[in-house]
Scaffold this motif. Structure first.
Motif, PDB file in Angstrom:
ATOM      1  N   LEU A 332       0.763  -1.029   0.242  1.00 53.40           N
ATOM      2  CA  LEU A 332       0.051   0.099  -0.104  1.00 53.40           C
ATOM      3  C   LEU A 332       1.268   1.322   0.550  1.00 53.40           C
ATOM      4  CD1 LEU A 332      -2.947  -0.765   2.323  1.00 53.40           C
ATOM      5  CD2 LEU A 332      -2.920  -0.522  -0.069  1.00 53.40           C
ATOM      6  N   THR A 333       2.031   1.253   0.473  1.00 56.81           N
ATOM      7  CA  THR A 333       2.654   1.837   0.863  1.00 56.81           C
ATOM      8  C   THR A 333       3.678   2.561  -0.094  1.00 56.81           C
ATOM      9  OG1 THR A 333       3.419   1.730   2.840  1.00 56.81           O
ATOM     10  CG2 THR A 333       4.911   3.191   2.083  1.00 56.81           C
ATOM     11  N   ALA A 334       4.004   1.225  -1.244  1.00 56.74           N
ATOM     12  CA  ALA A 334       5.046   1.843  -2.294  1.00 56.74           C
ATOM     13  C   ALA A 334       3.530   1.891  -3.155  1.00 56.74           C
ATOM     14  CB  ALA A 334       5.187   0.064  -2.921  1.00 56.74           C
ATOM     15  N   GLY A 335       2.665   1.572  -3.259  1.00 60.82           N
ATOM     16  CA  GLY A 335       0.954   1.886  -4.713  1.00 60.82           C
ATOM     17  C   GLY A 335       1.156   3.411  -4.078  1.00 60.82           C
ATOM     18  N   MET A 336       0.999   4.403  -3.353  1.00 62.35           N
ATOM     19  CA  MET A 336       0.866   5.799  -2.469  1.00 62.35           C
ATOM     20  C   MET A 336       2.003   6.077  -3.320  1.00 62.35           C
ATOM     21  SD  MET A 336       0.214   7.363   0.566  1.00 62.35           S
ATOM     22  CE  MET A 336      -0.338   6.156   1.577  1.00 62.35           C
ATOM     23  N   LEU A 337       3.355   5.938  -2.930  1.00 58.65           N
ATOM     24  CA  LEU A 337       4.823   6.379  -3.602  1.00 58.65           C
ATOM     25  C   LEU A 337       4.621   6.200  -5.170  1.00 58.65           C
ATOM     26  CD1 LEU A 337       7.057   5.976  -0.508  1.00 58.65           C
ATOM     27  CD2 LEU A 337       6.219   7.833  -0.971  1.00 58.65           C
ATOM     28  N   MET A 338       3.877   6.292  -5.689  1.00 59.65           N
ATOM     29  CA  MET A 338       3.916   6.082  -7.494  1.00 59.65           C
ATOM     30  C   MET A 338       3.475   6.609  -7.890  1.00 59.65           C
ATOM     31  SD  MET A 338       3.907   1.436  -8.164  1.00 59.65           S
ATOM     32  CE  MET A 338       3.766   2.203  -9.117  1.00 59.65           C
ATOM     33  N   THR A 339       2.524   7.749  -7.145  1.00 57.80           N
ATOM     34  CA  THR A 339       2.171   8.632  -7.808  1.00 57.80           C
ATOM     35  C   THR A 339       2.139  10.116  -7.419  1.00 57.80           C
ATOM     36  OG1 THR A 339      -0.195   8.460  -6.260  1.00 57.80           O
ATOM     37  CG2 THR A 339      -0.087   7.282  -8.326  1.00 57.80           C
ATOM     38  N   GLU A 340       2.481  10.789  -8.182  1.00 57.34           N
ATOM     39  CA  GLU A 340       2.425  12.298  -7.021  1.00 57.34           C
ATOM     40  C   GLU A 340       1.392  12.758  -6.381  1.00 57.34           C
ATOM     41  OE1 GLU A 340       3.024  16.646  -8.978  1.00 57.34           O
ATOM     42  OE2 GLU A 340       2.370  15.479  -9.949  1.00 57.34           O
ATOM     43  N   ALA A 341       0.723  12.517  -6.639  1.00 55.86           N
ATOM     44  CA  ALA A 341      -0.710  13.102  -5.987  1.00 55.86           C
ATOM     45  C   ALA A 341      -0.308  12.040  -4.675  1.00 55.86           C
ATOM     46  CB  ALA A 341      -1.682  12.866  -5.644  1.00 55.86           C
ATOM     47  N   GLY A 342      -0.337  10.529  -4.723  1.00 48.52           N
ATOM     48  CA  GLY A 342      -0.124   9.845  -3.251  1.00 48.52           C
ATOM     49  C   GLY A 342       1.988  10.542  -2.194  1.00 48.52           C
ATOM     50  N   ARG A 343       2.213  10.838  -2.837  1.00 46.57           N
ATOM     51  CA  ARG A 343       3.627  11.028  -1.629  1.00 46.57           C
ATOM     52  C   ARG A 343       3.524  12.836  -1.886  1.00 46.57           C
ATOM     53  NH1 ARG A 343       5.796  10.055  -7.393  1.00 46.57           N
ATOM     54  NH2 ARG A 343       6.137  11.344  -8.233  1.00 46.57           N
ATOM     55  N   LYS A 344       2.139  13.745  -2.381  1.00 41.11           N
ATOM     56  CA  LYS A 344       1.352  14.658  -1.778  1.00 41.11           C
ATOM     57  C   LYS A 344       0.784  14.190  -0.033  1.00 41.11           C
ATOM     58  CE  LYS A 344       1.130  17.803  -4.997  1.00 41.11           C
ATOM     59  NZ  LYS A 344       0.629  18.876  -5.739  1.00 41.11           N
ATOM     60  N   LEU A 345       0.189  12.926   0.202  1.00 38.09           N
ATOM     61  CA  LEU A 345      -0.680  13.104   1.170  1.00 38.09           C
ATOM     62  C   LEU A 345       0.138  11.971   1.374  1.00 38.09           C
ATOM     63  CD1 LEU A 345      -3.049  12.436   1.867  1.00 38.09           C
ATOM     64  CD2 LEU A 345      -3.743  10.499   0.819  1.00 38.09           C
ATOM     65  N   TYR A 346       1.262  11.285   1.531  1.00 35.68           N
ATOM     66  CA  TYR A 346       1.657  10.413   2.031  1.00 35.68           C
ATOM     67  C   TYR A 346       2.890  11.676   3.196  1.00 35.68           C
ATOM     68  CZ  TYR A 346       5.858   8.002   3.788  1.00 35.68           C
ATOM     69  OH  TYR A 346       7.195   7.441   4.799  1.00 35.68           O
ATOM     70  N   VAL A 347       3.754  13.040   2.596  1.00 30.87           N
ATOM     71  CA  VAL A 347       4.180  14.084   3.180  1.00 30.87           C
ATOM     72  C   VAL A 347       3.280  14.393   3.999  1.00 30.87           C
ATOM     73  CG1 VAL A 347       5.066  15.689   2.580  1.00 30.87           C
ATOM     74  CG2 VAL A 347       6.056  13.833   1.555  1.00 30.87           C
ATOM     75  N   LYS A 348       2.021  14.925   3.089  1.00 30.22           N
ATOM     76  CA  LYS A 348       0.975  16.200   4.376  1.00 30.22           C
ATOM     77  C   LYS A 348       0.744  15.097   5.793  1.00 30.22           C
ATOM     78  CE  LYS A 348      -0.891  18.848   0.578  1.00 30.22           C
ATOM     79  NZ  LYS A 348      -2.047  19.084   0.434  1.00 30.22           N
ATOM     80  N   THR A 349       0.513  13.534   5.307  1.00 32.74           N
ATOM     81  CA  THR A 349       0.105  13.201   6.299  1.00 32.74           C
ATOM     82  C   THR A 349       1.616  12.568   7.802  1.00 32.74           C
ATOM     83  OG1 THR A 349      -0.875  10.882   5.686  1.00 32.74           O
ATOM     84  CG2 THR A 349      -0.600  10.610   7.551  1.00 32.74           C
TER      85      THR A 349
END
Length: 365
Positions: A332-349
Motif C-alpha cells: 500500500l505504501t509503495a502504491g501511494m508513493l508511485m503517484t504524485e498525489a500519493g506522495r503529496k498525501l504521504y508527506v502531508k500525513t
C-alpha cells in the motif's frame, strides 16, 4: 574489498527494518484515520474490534523483522496458556526491546491486537504514533507525585465497561535496569532498604501505583496476571559482569539473538487487593525474578548458567503470522508513493499528522 563491503552491509541490517517500519507509518495512520471517521456513528465496540485488527496487522509486521528477519531464538519457560485471556502483564524492564517481547508472547495467544501499554508520559510526543497509542488504549503516566491515578482508573474502567479485550503491559520498575548506571541501581537498593524491603540485584525496586490502579479497576474483568521475567543471552562480559542488553537497533543487527522468557500465570484470587499488601506481594514477585536472573547470569555452575530452571520450549513464529502484514502495508505504501498525489498525501500525513497528534496530546494534558 568485497569482504569488507559484505561485512559492512551485514552490520547495517537494521536499515531495511527501520525504513519499512517508519515508511509505512503514514499508511497505517491514514487507514486508522479513515476507519475512525467511518465508524463515528457506529457502535464503539465495532470501532474497537476493527482497530484491534489494524493494530495486529502493524505489530505482525514489526514481529516479522524482530523474529523472522533476525532469526531470534525464543526460549519459553513456565506456563503460557495457548488461548488469549484478559490479563495484566508484569515484567522486568531492561531494554527498548521489552515492549516487543510482550508482543512476542501475545502473538502466540492470538492476542496481539489487544496489547495496550502503560507508558512513560514523554512517549506521547512520538510522531504519528504518540496520539494513536493513546487512542488504542495506551496509558501515559508520570512518575511519583505527578502520577494521575484518577485518569488511569477512568480510562481503564471505560474499556472494562465496553468489554474491550485487555492485554495490559506494565513495567513496575518505571525505568530500565542498566547495569552501567550504578547510581540508579544504588538509589533503588537504598530505597528498598529504607522501606524494609529485600534489596534486589538484577532488577530495580518495583513501584506499586500503576499495578494497583490497574488491578483495582480490572479485577472483576481479569483472568490472570502474567509475571514475566526476561533475560538476554550473551550480555555478560569476560569478567562475568552483566552488560547493558541490546537496544532495538543492536537487536536487529545481532547474530541470531537469543531471548529466555519465563512466565508465571497467577490467578487473580491470589493477588491481595489492598495497596499495602499488594506492595509487599509485588516486591516478593520481583524477589523471585531476581533469583531467576541471579541463577541465569551468576550461577557458578556452567550447566545452569544462561538458562532458567525447568524445561524450556524453543518457540518459532511462522511466517504465515507476519509476512502477509508486511506485504499488505509495504504494498500500500509503495502504491501511494508511485503517484504524485500519493506522495503529496504521504508527506502531508507525516507533517500534519504529527502536528495534530501533538496538539491532541497537549489538549489532553
Amino acid at each position: 574489498m568485497l569482504l569488507s563491503l559484505a561485512l559492512h552491509m551485514y552490520s547495517m541490517r537494521c536499515v531495511l527494518p527501520a525504513a519499512v517500519l517508519l515508511g509505512t507509518a503514514p499508511t497505517y495512520v491514514l487507514a486508522w484515520g479513515a476507519w475512525r471517521l467511518l465508524s463515528a456513528l457506529l457502535p464503539s465496540r465495532l470501532y474497537q474490534t476493527v482497530d484491534d485488527r489494524l493494530y495486529r496487522t502493524y505489530q505482525s509486521m514489526v514481529l516479522f523483522f524482530f523474529e523472522n528477519y533476525t532469526g531470534v531464538q525464543i526460549l519459553l519457560y513456565g506456563d503460557l496458556p495457548e488461548n488469549k485471556e484478559n490479563i495484566i502483564y508484569l515484567a522486568n524492564h531492561q531494554s527498548t526491546v521489552d515492549w516487543i517481547i510482550a508482543n512476542i508472547l501475545a502473538v502466540r495467544q492470538n492476542a496481539l491486537g489487544h496489547v495496550r501499554y502503560v507508558l512513560k508520559d514523554r512517549l506521547k510526543w512520538l510522531p504519528l504514533y504518540g496520539c494513536y497509542i493513546s487512542q488504542h488504549g495506551g496509558i501515559y503516566v508520570k512518575r511519583s507525585t505527578k502520577f494521575n491515578e484518577k485518569e488511569m482508573k477512568t480510562k481503564l474502567q471505560r474499556y472494562v465497561d465496553a468489554g474491550t479485550p485487555m492485554y495490559l503491559v506494565i513495567f513496575p520498575e518505571g525505568t530500565r535496569y542498566n547495569p552501567e548506571l550504578k547510581k540508579v541501581i544504588s538509589a533503588s537498593q537504598a530505597y528498598a532498604a529504607q522501606e524494609g524491603l529485600a534489596v534486589l540485584k538484577h532488577v530495580l525496586t518495583p513501584r506499586i501505583k500503576a499495578t494497583h490502579v490497574a488491578f483495582e479497576s480490572m479485577k472483576n474483568y481479569l483472568d490472570a496476571i502474567y509475571d514475566v521475567t526476561v533475560a538476554f543471552e550473551g550480555t555478560v562480559d569476560d569478567k562475568g559482569q552483566r552488560k547493558e542488553p541490546p537496544s532495538m537497533v543492536e537487536f536487529l543487527c545481532k547474530e541470531r539473538p537469543k531471548i529466555h522468557i519465563h512466565v508465571d500465570r497467577i490467578d487473580k484470587k491470589d493477588v491481595p487487593e489492598e495497596r499495602v499488601y499488594m506492595r509487599r506481594w509485588l516486591h516478593e514477585r520481583f524477589e523471585i525474578k531476581d533469583k531467576l536472573l541471579i541463577e541465569f547470569y551468576d550461577s557458578p555452575d556452567p550447566e545452569r548458567r544462561n538458562k532458567f530452571p525447568g524445561k524450556s520450549v524453543n518457540s518459532k513464529l511462522s511466517l504465515k503470522k507476519t509476512l502477509p502484514s508486511l506485504l499488505i502495508l509495504s504494498g500500500l505504501t509503495a502504491g501511494m508513493l508511485m503517484t504524485e498525489a500519493g506522495r503529496k498525501l504521504y508527506v502531508k500525513t507525516w507533517v500534519y499528522g504529527t502536528l495534530i497528534g501533538c496538539l491532541c496530546v497537549s489538549i489532553k494534558a
